[in-house]
Scaffold this motif. Structure first.
Motif, short mmCIF file in Angstrom:
data_model
loop_
_atom_site.label_atom_id
_atom_site.label_comp_id
_atom_site.label_asym_id
_atom_site.label_seq_id
_atom_site.Cartn_x
_atom_site.Cartn_y
_atom_site.Cartn_z
N LEU A 15 -6.00 -69.36 -12.49
CA LEU A 15 -4.69 -69.80 -11.99
C LEU A 15 -4.75 -70.22 -10.53
O LEU A 15 -3.84 -70.90 -10.04
CB LEU A 15 -3.66 -68.67 -12.15
CG LEU A 15 -3.24 -68.34 -13.59
CD1 LEU A 15 -2.36 -67.10 -13.61
CD2 LEU A 15 -2.49 -69.52 -14.20
N LEU A 16 -5.82 -69.83 -9.83
CA LEU A 16 -5.93 -70.14 -8.40
C LEU A 16 -6.93 -71.26 -8.12
O LEU A 16 -7.17 -71.60 -6.96
CB LEU A 16 -6.36 -68.88 -7.63
CG LEU A 16 -5.48 -67.64 -7.82
CD1 LEU A 16 -6.03 -66.48 -7.00
CD2 LEU A 16 -4.04 -67.93 -7.42
N LEU A 164 1.15 -61.58 -8.78
CA LEU A 164 1.46 -62.93 -9.24
C LEU A 164 2.94 -63.21 -9.08
O LEU A 164 3.78 -62.37 -9.35
CB LEU A 164 1.07 -63.09 -10.71
CG LEU A 164 -0.43 -63.10 -11.02
CD1 LEU A 164 -0.63 -63.09 -12.52
CD2 LEU A 164 -1.10 -64.31 -10.40
N ARG A 167 6.08 -68.27 -10.93
CA ARG A 167 5.48 -69.50 -11.41
C ARG A 167 4.13 -69.23 -12.08
O ARG A 167 3.83 -69.76 -13.15
CB ARG A 167 5.29 -70.46 -10.22
CG ARG A 167 4.72 -71.81 -10.61
CD ARG A 167 5.70 -72.62 -11.42
NE ARG A 167 5.44 -72.60 -12.82
CZ ARG A 167 6.27 -73.04 -13.74
NH1 ARG A 167 7.44 -73.52 -13.43
NH2 ARG A 167 5.96 -72.98 -15.02
N SER A 168 3.31 -68.39 -11.44
CA SER A 168 2.01 -68.06 -12.01
C SER A 168 2.17 -67.30 -13.32
O SER A 168 1.38 -67.47 -14.25
CB SER A 168 1.20 -67.23 -11.02
OG SER A 168 0.94 -67.95 -9.84
N ASP A 171 2.89 -69.76 -16.05
CA ASP A 171 1.67 -70.47 -16.44
C ASP A 171 0.79 -69.59 -17.34
O ASP A 171 0.23 -70.06 -18.33
CB ASP A 171 0.89 -70.89 -15.21
CG ASP A 171 1.59 -71.98 -14.41
OD1 ASP A 171 2.44 -72.68 -15.01
OD2 ASP A 171 1.32 -72.12 -13.21
#
Length: 332
Positions: A15-16, A164, A167-168, A171
């Motif tokens: 995710l990053l 987190l 938004r994360s 996702d």
């Protein structure tokens, strides 16, 4: 994302990845490092078995064809310039053993072998080896200044699962929903059906506890509404990626899973096959926008471009069609 984050602590969480500027650039690496590069364990890998993507489709007689379509009134100088341009393009794309070639593409695994799938290439005229020497001098600098330095997560970015942001979390939920749909080979579903899956609901409830404290007071929305909103946002992410779609513009309509919609696959394949029989499409195939227009007319007017891209890529992986050049497809 089926892996346990704790199992791959050495890797930057997927995710990053977008926070690393190198992620969006073409890296210039030594072949040795490309072969020894470790694949990520956080995302699934498609080895492309059964599909061979060619870097170039070219008719060997193409260069011998006379120039056509020129206005008879045009000057002989223009015709001569066009001929020289055609010859130059032919020479640039005619490759022989020993030629130096500049290639740009991405790494993939094919039959357990790592290879570079070229997106663009051209022959380099380098009789004095100046281009090669320049690259040899450039690479050590790139390694020293960029590649050898470990990526550091910005301080404002979340560093642990508990940190987190919403938004994360959305996702991550969308990835879990995608995995659930594909693993169970679900063809159609309603959002309410996903809200009965315990592990998905558990994940969807996490943004509730990670938002600020004002959501915890008595005036905040009930948890069920926030969970429902989380699923809605996650499905929206999947729609934007072309993973799921609706045949109408009603948000209450059933969702279709693109990978499992055989009717859509057959309609798309039928369009490509039928149009490739026509003389105007026989040489280079059907353009993407033409295929999209035909499928919208016969299947659903609300079909998005991302869904169409997803279907065409799936048909190509299954060796039903092949991309002859960028944006053009031909059926076998």
């Amino acid at each position: 994302m089926q892996s346990d984050p704790a199992k791959y602590e050495a890797e930057t969480p997927s995710l990053l990845w977008g926070l690393d500027p190198v992620f969006f650039a073409f890296a210039r690496l030594y072949i040795k490092d490309i072969k020894e590069m470790k694949a990520s364990k956080q995302v699934p890998v498609d080895d492309g078995t059964g599909v061979i993507n060619c870097i170039c489709w070219k008719n060997p007689r193409e260069a011998e064809r006379p120039l056509s379509g020129l206005d008879p009134s045009c000057s002989s100088d223009l015709a001569e310039q066009m001929k020289k341009l055609q010859e130059e393009v032919f020479q640039k794309t005619k490759l022989e053993i020993g030629d130096v070639v500049s290639v740009r593409g991405h790494i993939r695994i094919y039959r357990e072998q790592r290879e570079i799938q070229a997106s663009t290439y051209y022959k380099v005229d380098d009789p004095m080896c100046e281009v090669q020497i320049s690259r040899m001098l450039e690479l050590p600098c790139l390694y020293r200044e960029v590649y050898d330095k470990p990526f550091k997560i910005p301080e404002e970015a979340p560093s642990a699962p508990g940190g987190l942001n919403v938004r994360s979390s959305i996702d991550l939920l969308s990835e879990k929903v995608k995995d659930f749909l594909l693993e169970n080979r679900i063809q159609t579903f309603y959002q309410q059906e996903l809200e009965t899956v315990d592990n998905l609901v558990s994940l969807a409830s996490q943004p509730v506890s990670r938002t600020d404290t004002r959501q915890m007071d008595s005036k905040s929305e009930p948890s069920s509404k926030l969970i429902h909103s989380a699923f809605k946002e996650a499905i929206k992410v999947l729609q934007e990626k072309g993973v799921v779609f609706q045949k109408s513009n009603s948000s209450k309509d059933v969702y279709h899973v693109t990978d499992q919609d055989k009717e859509l696959h057959n309609v798309t394949l039928g369009v490509v096959k039928a149009d490739c029989r026509k003389s105007r499409h026989a040489e280079k195939g059907c353009h993407f926008l033409h295929i999209l227009c035909c499928v919208r007319q016969s299947y659903s007017p609300y079909l998005s471009e991302m869904v169409m891209h997803h279907v065409l890529n799936l048909l190509e992986r299954n060796s039903d069609i092949v991309s002859t050049m960028e944006g053009y497809y031909m059926a076998f």
